[in-house]
Structure formats: structure tokens, C-alpha cells
Design a protein around this motif. Structure first.
Motif, PDB file in Angstrom:
ATOM      1  N   ASN A  76      47.317  39.039  46.336  1.00 16.37           N
ATOM      2  CA  ASN A  76      47.026  37.661  45.989  1.00 16.37           C
ATOM      3  C   ASN A  76      46.070  37.147  47.059  1.00 16.37           C
ATOM      4  O   ASN A  76      46.489  36.881  48.193  1.00 16.37           O
ATOM      5  N   VAL A  79      46.763  34.862  50.157  1.00 16.82           N
ATOM      6  CA  VAL A  79      48.166  34.439  50.112  1.00 16.82           C
ATOM      7  C   VAL A  79      49.103  35.570  50.531  1.00 16.82           C
ATOM      8  O   VAL A  79      49.928  35.406  51.424  1.00 16.82           O
ATOM      9  N   ASN A 241      42.748  26.853  44.009  1.00 17.08           N
ATOM     10  CA  ASN A 241      43.529  27.422  45.105  1.00 17.08           C
ATOM     11  C   ASN A 241      45.014  27.094  44.991  1.00 17.08           C
ATOM     12  O   ASN A 241      45.860  27.889  45.423  1.00 17.08           O
ATOM     13  N   ARG A 242      45.334  25.947  44.401  1.00 18.58           N
ATOM     14  CA  ARG A 242      46.750  25.576  44.266  1.00 18.58           C
ATOM     15  C   ARG A 242      47.509  26.581  43.421  1.00 18.58           C
ATOM     16  O   ARG A 242      48.680  26.870  43.683  1.00 18.58           O
ATOM     17  N   TYR A 244      46.860  29.835  43.073  1.00 18.25           N
ATOM     18  CA  TYR A 244      47.092  31.067  43.826  1.00 18.25           C
ATOM     19  C   TYR A 244      48.297  30.914  44.760  1.00 18.25           C
ATOM     20  O   TYR A 244      49.095  31.842  44.917  1.00 18.25           O
ATOM     21  N   LEU A 245      48.436  29.735  45.374  1.00 18.88           N
ATOM     22  CA  LEU A 245      49.590  29.483  46.228  1.00 18.88           C
ATOM     23  C   LEU A 245      50.879  29.407  45.407  1.00 18.88           C
ATOM     24  O   LEU A 245      51.904  29.972  45.786  1.00 18.88           O
ATOM     25  N   ALA A 246      50.804  28.723  44.270  1.00 15.08           N
ATOM     26  CA  ALA A 246      51.993  28.578  43.428  1.00 15.08           C
ATOM     27  C   ALA A 246      52.446  29.919  42.858  1.00 15.08           C
ATOM     28  O   ALA A 246      53.650  30.140  42.667  1.00 15.08           O
ATOM     29  N   ASP A 248      52.631  32.778  44.174  1.00  8.49           N
ATOM     30  CA  ASP A 248      53.487  33.531  45.077  1.00  8.49           C
ATOM     31  C   ASP A 248      54.955  33.219  44.821  1.00  8.49           C
ATOM     32  O   ASP A 248      55.804  34.126  44.811  1.00  8.49           O
ATOM     33  N   THR A 249      55.275  31.965  44.583  1.00 10.09           N
ATOM     34  CA  THR A 249      56.663  31.566  44.301  1.00 10.09           C
ATOM     35  C   THR A 249      57.080  31.986  42.904  1.00 10.09           C
ATOM     36  O   THR A 249      58.184  32.503  42.690  1.00 10.09           O
TER      37      THR A 249
END
Length: 286
Positions: A76, A79, A241-242, A244-246, A248-249
Motif C-alpha cells: 500500500n 502506508v 490519499n485518505r 489509501y490510509l483507510a 489499511d484498516t
């Protein structure tokens, strides 16, 4: 020769269970919409190829579409890990995934070999690397002229390559610009080529260093605005970008992942509906 069709029709008619499929794009122009449609249509047993598998391959693997992956880096970007890829490799969920890892240079060279009609690629590489110990496809030969030891890998010749581009004209010629990875090589190496595009125009006006794929190498052009999101399309929209961060969860937990796939892909009619639902989710989270 290129036909302008819906993405649903292109995937249904050109990609089949068991095919070797490459969805290529580097940093931007990543064909997320096409990947979603592959999941939506329930394709199985695919041998996936990609230099840099990221979120869309995590989704394809977790959704049970893939039996194998040939690649040179997976993650990712910015990330961390791809949790569905790791789960498939380490724990066989949703089923075991055969992997063949190469260096970037080797994968790019293998695409070039495929596009050139050659059976394998050659490069100076892998000195001091452990990859050849784990990938039996990486072999070594002696140059017949100098005696130099060279690395060789099988050419990449996908049954179907899928890319995203900025534009196509009404005859099916395709134009892409900005950062180019191996899209051209992957397109020319494939037996069949699907291209999703931001827009269809009357005339292509190519900027410097752009790539034009002529209509006779393209099987299907599909008008899918936003089809690279959450990656970006140079000149059209920025990277999300938000997301890509989300991701992960979302991807860490099997049940949460399956619920996301059901809600956002399987229960949506197409990528446009996915985009509306995703935008609504982001507004609610803000």
C-alpha cells in the motif's frame, strides 16, 4: 480493432476464468474500475501480473479472483502492507496464492520481451540477491559472445492486459501521458487489450513524450470517467490519499473487508455507483 463498449461488456467478453491478466499503471492511471468489474463478475482462477500490485490487487486477491501473482513489489504505497495479499500467502485465505517475485528491472524486461515476440528476457542482475533461490523462473545463461553470466526470465504475454488512459478518439486510438510505467509494453505483449479512458474525443492532441496506442492493438475502449481513482489521472484529478490510509484498516480484518467488497462492489451496478457511494461515505466520515 477497437470497439467502444461498456466496461461490463468488455470484461464479460474478453476476460475468462483461468486467464493471465495484467492490470498495469504506475503511480497514476491504475485501472481500479476494471478491477472492480472483474470482482463484480465473479471471475476466478486468474493468474495476475503487475509490477507493483497495490490496492486493486489486494481487493482482487481478497475477493477470491486470483490463483497466482507474478510481481516485483507489493504494498500500500506510503502506508504499509497489503493485508489481503499477506493473508493469502501466509494463511491461504480465501485460498492459497502462488507467487513469483522478480526485480523491477526483470519484470520490465519480461514485458519488453513479450512485446517483442521473444520467449524470455535477459539482464545483468540478481548478483547477491536471494530471489533466484525462491523463484525457479529466474535462471542464468552464458552469453555466447562474451561468456558473461546473465539472468533470464520468461516473457510476460498476458491473455488480457487492462490499462487506464486519459483519452481515446472515436476510432479507438488511445492517448496517455504523464508518468508512464510499462503500459505500452504490457499492451503490446497481450493477446487482448482493454483500455478504460477518462474521455472520448474527436481528435487526439498528444503532448510531448505521450504514448499513443493505435486502434489496431486495442480490442475494447470503455468510457469510464474517474476509472483510475483512488489513484490519480494526470490532468484530470488527484490521488485520494485518505482512501489509501483507510484501506489499511479495512483490509486488516477479513469480515470488514468482505463487508466492504459486498457494499461497494458486489452490490453496486458499476464504477459510477461505487463513486457515488464512496463520496457519500467520505462526507459522512468528515
Amino acid at each position: 480493432m477497437a470497439n467502444i463498449v461498456s466496461l461490463r461488456e468488455a470484461v464479460f467478453s474478453l476476460i475468462h476464468d483461468g486467464d493471465t491478466v495484467a492490470l498495469e499503471g504506475f503511480t497514476h492511471l491504475i485501472p481500479h474500475a476494471a478491477g472492480h468489474e472483474i470482482i463484480r463478475q465473479g471471475l476466478r482462477d486468474l493468474a495476475l501480473v503487475r509490477m507493483t500490485p497495490d490496492l486493486i490487487y489486494d481487493q482482487l486477491i481478497g475477493a477470491g479472483c486470483a490463483r497466482a501473482l507474478r510481481f516485483s513489489w507489493g504494498g500500500n504505497p506510503g502506508v504499509g502492507s497489503l493485508h489481503r495479499l499477506r493473508d493469502a500467502v501466509e494463511k491461504g485465505w480465501p485460498h492459497p496464492l502462488e507467487i513469483r517475485e522478480h526485480s523491477h528491472a526483470d519484470m520490465a524486461s519480461a514485458y519488453v520481451a513479450g512485446a517483442s515476440g521473444l520467449p524470455f528476457s535477459l539482464l545483468r542482475g540478481y548478483t547477491g540477491s536471494d530471489l533466484p533461490k525462491h523463484n525457479p523462473d529466474i535462471r542464468f545463461i552464458d552469453c555466447p559472445y562474451t561468456g558473461e553470466r546473465l539472468a533470464a526470465s520468461p516473457a510476460v504475454n498476458p491473455d488480457v492486459t487492462v490499462i487506464h488512459a486519459q483519452q481515446a478518439d472515436r476510432r479507438g486510438n488511445v492517448l496517455l501521458w504523464g508518468i508512464l510505467g510499462v503500459q505500452k509494453e504490457a499492451a503490446l505483449a497481450a493477446k487482448k487489450l482493454i483500455v478504460t479512458v477518462e474521455e472520448i474525443v474527436d481528435r487526439l492532441d498528444a503532448p510531448s513524450n505521450a504514448c499513443i496506442l493505435p486502434k489496431w492493438v486495442v480490442d475494447a475502449v470503455c468510457h469510464v470517467p474517474g476509472g483510475a481513482a483512488p489513484s490519480y489521472a494526470h490532468g484530470y484529478y488527484e490521488r485520494d490519499n485518505r482512501f489509501y490510509l483507510a484501506w489499511d484498516t479495512i483490509a486488516r480484518d477479513r469480515d470488514r473487508f468482505l463487508e466492504w467488497i459486498r457494499k461497494h462492489i458486489l452490490d453496486t451496478a458499476d464504477f459510477a455507483e461505487f463513486q457515488r457511494l464512496h463520496a457519500q461515505s467520505q462526507r459522512e466520515a468528515a
